[in-house]
Design a protein around this motif. Structure first.
Motif, short mmCIF file in Angstrom:
data_model
loop_
_atom_site.label_atom_id
_atom_site.label_comp_id
_atom_site.label_asym_id
_atom_site.label_seq_id
_atom_site.Cartn_x
_atom_site.Cartn_y
_atom_site.Cartn_z
N LEU B 88 0.82 -1.19 0.00
CA LEU B 88 0.00 0.00 0.00
C LEU B 88 0.87 1.27 0.00
O LEU B 88 0.57 2.23 -0.70
CB LEU B 88 -0.90 -0.02 1.23
CG LEU B 88 -2.39 -0.27 1.06
CD1 LEU B 88 -2.79 -0.82 -0.27
CD2 LEU B 88 -2.96 -1.07 2.19
N LEU B 91 2.18 1.59 -3.39
CA LEU B 91 1.14 2.10 -4.26
C LEU B 91 1.09 3.63 -4.19
O LEU B 91 1.01 4.31 -5.22
CB LEU B 91 -0.19 1.51 -3.82
CG LEU B 91 -1.44 1.83 -4.63
CD1 LEU B 91 -2.45 0.72 -4.42
CD2 LEU B 91 -2.07 3.15 -4.27
N GLY B 92 1.18 4.15 -2.98
CA GLY B 92 1.16 5.60 -2.82
C GLY B 92 2.29 6.25 -3.57
O GLY B 92 2.10 7.21 -4.33
N THR B 95 1.93 5.96 -7.40
CA THR B 95 0.90 6.86 -7.90
C THR B 95 1.46 8.28 -8.05
O THR B 95 1.27 8.94 -9.08
CB THR B 95 -0.28 6.90 -6.92
OG1 THR B 95 -0.76 5.58 -6.73
CG2 THR B 95 -1.41 7.77 -7.44
N ARG B 96 2.15 8.72 -7.02
CA ARG B 96 2.71 10.06 -7.07
C ARG B 96 3.77 10.20 -8.16
O ARG B 96 3.81 11.19 -8.88
CB ARG B 96 3.32 10.42 -5.72
CG ARG B 96 2.31 11.04 -4.77
CD ARG B 96 2.95 11.33 -3.43
NE ARG B 96 2.75 10.18 -2.56
CZ ARG B 96 1.77 10.11 -1.68
NH1 ARG B 96 0.93 11.10 -1.52
NH2 ARG B 96 1.62 9.05 -0.92
N ASP B 104 -0.98 8.65 -16.34
CA ASP B 104 -2.10 8.21 -15.54
C ASP B 104 -1.81 6.80 -15.05
O ASP B 104 -1.06 6.06 -15.66
CB ASP B 104 -3.39 8.21 -16.36
CG ASP B 104 -3.90 9.62 -16.59
OD1 ASP B 104 -3.85 10.43 -15.65
OD2 ASP B 104 -4.34 9.92 -17.71
N LEU B 105 -2.45 6.46 -13.96
CA LEU B 105 -2.21 5.15 -13.36
C LEU B 105 -3.50 4.39 -13.24
O LEU B 105 -4.45 4.84 -12.59
CB LEU B 105 -1.63 5.36 -11.95
CG LEU B 105 -0.62 4.42 -11.36
CD1 LEU B 105 -0.93 4.07 -9.94
CD2 LEU B 105 -0.33 3.20 -12.17
N LEU B 106 -3.53 3.24 -13.85
CA LEU B 106 -4.66 2.34 -13.78
C LEU B 106 -4.31 1.32 -12.72
O LEU B 106 -3.19 0.81 -12.72
CB LEU B 106 -4.76 1.65 -15.13
CG LEU B 106 -6.06 1.51 -15.88
CD1 LEU B 106 -6.98 2.68 -15.68
CD2 LEU B 106 -5.76 1.34 -17.37
N THR B 307 10.14 2.88 0.40
CA THR B 307 9.08 2.73 -0.60
C THR B 307 8.99 3.95 -1.52
O THR B 307 8.61 3.82 -2.67
CB THR B 307 7.71 2.53 0.05
OG1 THR B 307 7.48 3.58 0.97
CG2 THR B 307 7.65 1.21 0.77
N LYS B 308 9.35 5.07 -0.99
CA LYS B 308 9.26 6.28 -1.82
C LYS B 308 10.24 6.18 -2.99
O LYS B 308 9.88 6.30 -4.16
CB LYS B 308 9.60 7.50 -0.95
CG LYS B 308 9.54 8.82 -1.67
CD LYS B 308 9.11 9.92 -0.73
CE LYS B 308 8.85 11.21 -1.50
NZ LYS B 308 10.07 12.05 -1.61
#
Lengths: 352, 352
Positions: B88, B91-92, B95-96, B104-106, B307-308
């Motif tokens: 998760l 994912l963050g 996305t960023r 865009d992110l699907l 994660t970043k």
DNA sequence: CTGAAAGCGCTTACAG
DNA sequence: CTGAAAGCGCTTACAG
């Protein structure tokens, strides 16, 4: 690296199946106008060549994209990679619900300041928007109104209150708050503090506070403003600070109802730092039931919001709007989950 | 509800700006072929009419979608709405990173059994794939090979090992495992158990285990197979069960290195149930540094995966592939985060 | 039930 | 620097 062979088109399928391209399109979309035998032949060839309908050509022609966008507004105060776990569960359930209904899901994190109100639907990236965690309601309200004016399809997760622009799905925050405080009262607590903002900027917390107050009054107790500690953002740090501020007031308290689990977990830490035991000295109840709640020390009693159900409803409601149906805002019931932090005698021993 | 006015096209802008439609397209895409004055006029009109380029028309024409898809494989054993918090956070950050680079992110959750290997790129939904948490490596390996054959652009997060199909980004699991165990050894622990699978089905855990063993050997200790408890899935429940199984063996242990934080949190609970104190009797170290780790009881010492950074690298690497550049797999360093569960003397008092 | 044709809204050679 | 034109790959009236 380029693809080995270039992607086949419906013309390639048509050629191999000995039909026209139009028939391929019909056969694959399940049109009743097509002979079963023909359909089977077309499908067989399509499968063989790994043909898939081109998303952009199809969307362009049909003027709809079978995609919805999830816009997640970040708390500007929160750490960069730290999203409220509650929204994360929501995201999971929204993703699954969208997939199940044949929609793709675009996701994007937004700053409240961004110019998000127009973009997605205007560029036809998505047929509709799901809005999560859009911050200060009084600030975002204008944006929502504009969305309505533009005829954009959207649903938001949040408090359901009178006269709101657009469609909202939310849990029954008032009932949840009432249940939390009623439970603490039943356990004999009388000096119950509320950690969380109590203002229309933050309607969800406000409703939880209203439920809390209603429970107190129903028990014949007065609402003591000294027992409310402001906390607008839902983070552990804010909960920690707010609880310290509360304790510094030197008013007697025997319980805390925090407006979110993250706030409650911060409260737990502040309490421990002041040498107060949970639940013996101060009972604690949170709100949300994030995964972390059961691993708190002690495991947190909390008000569960059913994110699975919520996600499904959010998606279903958006798709109804897209289909042109009229949709009403709705509230979901909450459930009190009893663990150890409230001091209830029958609390289970470990994470359930 | 239909939109009030229908979406303007580049022809509408052209008409109002007194230029051709082709010039509108050029002006808005920043082509150097266009006169500055003309560009300004076009931009002004476009802004006034809230014009945005139609995604599908543009993608269809350009044969690329400026979209990447994130495929998150669910652990079939995990609860429906419970996704590993580590993914998760990833994912963050993904996305960023995607947004920052104009993509865009699907997102989509996949079952391992799904027929995911072809869909996204074939239908032109996305220009490339990011794969997260694809389960048993020996099972998914075939799929990865097929992806490579098809020329699909993808990156996966996971162990970086020799001869893998495609591009992988992962942290240096071996180094992380070594650091964890070396730290426990330095604190005087000698009977250090490993909770986690140690098999090629699960290469990340396997590498962590290899690091653990290397540290033991470097300290002149033997690797005792009795001290390894299998746990393939990364959940609290599995960690709890594995630790109980370990303790039931009745071998002396004074520390546990768990292959993930979720496993470690389960271990903490099992230890407490057996009346063992952490860290006094048994020290515990986890892996990942999920948000929950600092709220564990006691706060968990763990090996942080950045994660970043990982998300940024994943996206950057995928975009390089899409641009046709050659990309290498890469490993990221880990950092040991010392909290209370390891019993280190200088550990900070509260969540840092 | 099937096919030929138009057109969704762009981008980009091609010509000037 | 600008415009006219072709074409990306579909879907869907329209005609048969």
């Amino acid at each position: 690296m380029a693809r080995m062979k270039s992607k086949p088109t419906s013309f390639d399928i048509a050629y191999r199946a000995g039909v026209s391209q139009a028939t391929v399109s019909r056969a694959l979309r399940g049109s009743p106008l097509v002979n079963e035998e023909t359909r089977r032949r077309v499908q067989a060839v399509a499968k063989e060549l790994h043909y898939t309908v081109d998303k952009h050509a199809s969307s362009l022609r049909r003027q709809s994209s079978a995609t919805v966008a999830l816009l997640l507004f970040e708390d500007p105060t929160a750490d960069d990679s730290l999203i409220n776990p509650f929204f994360l569960s929501m995201l999971g359930s929204i993703t699954r619900a969208a997939a199940r209904l044949g929609y793709d899901l675009l996701i994007s994190f937004q700053q409240l300041s961004d110019d998000w109100h127009a973009d997605y639907q205007d560029s036809h990236k998505a047929d509709g928007l799901i809005l999560l965690g859009y911050g200060d309601y009084l600030v975002s309200r204008g944006r929502l109104e504009r969305l309505v004016q533009q005829g954009t399809h959207f649903v938001r997760w949040g408090a359901v209150v009178e006269g709101q622009p657009g469609v909202s799905i939310g849990c029954d925050n008032r009932q949840g708050g009432e249940a939390a405080t009623t439970h603490l009262l039943a356990l004999g607590r009388r000096r119950i503090a509320f950690v969380g903002a109590a203002s229309p900027h933050c309607p969800e917390f406000f409703e939880r506070y209203a439920g809390h107050c209603a429970a107190l009054r129903a028990a014949g107790l007065e609402v003591d403003p000294q027992l409310q500690a402001d906390a607008g953002d839902s983070t552990e740090l804010v909960g920690h600070a707010a609880t310290h501020a509360l304790l510094a007031r030197d008013v007697a308290i025997d319980a805390i109802f925090a407006a979110s689990d993250l706030l409650a977990i911060g409260a737990l830490r502040a309490l421990a730092e002041r040498g107060l035991r949970t639940p013996e000295d101060v009972a604690v109840v949170g709100f949300d039931d994030i995964p972390m709640a059961r691993f708190a020390a002690p495991p947190l009693t909390t008000v569960l919001q059913d994110t699975k159900r919520a996600g499904e409803l959010l998606v279903a409601s958006l798709l109804q709007q897209i289909r042109g149906e009229t949709v009403e805002s709705r509230m979901l019931p909450t459930t009190l989950v009893i663990r150890r932090s409230c001091g209830a005698p029958a609390a289970p021993a470990g994470p359930a």
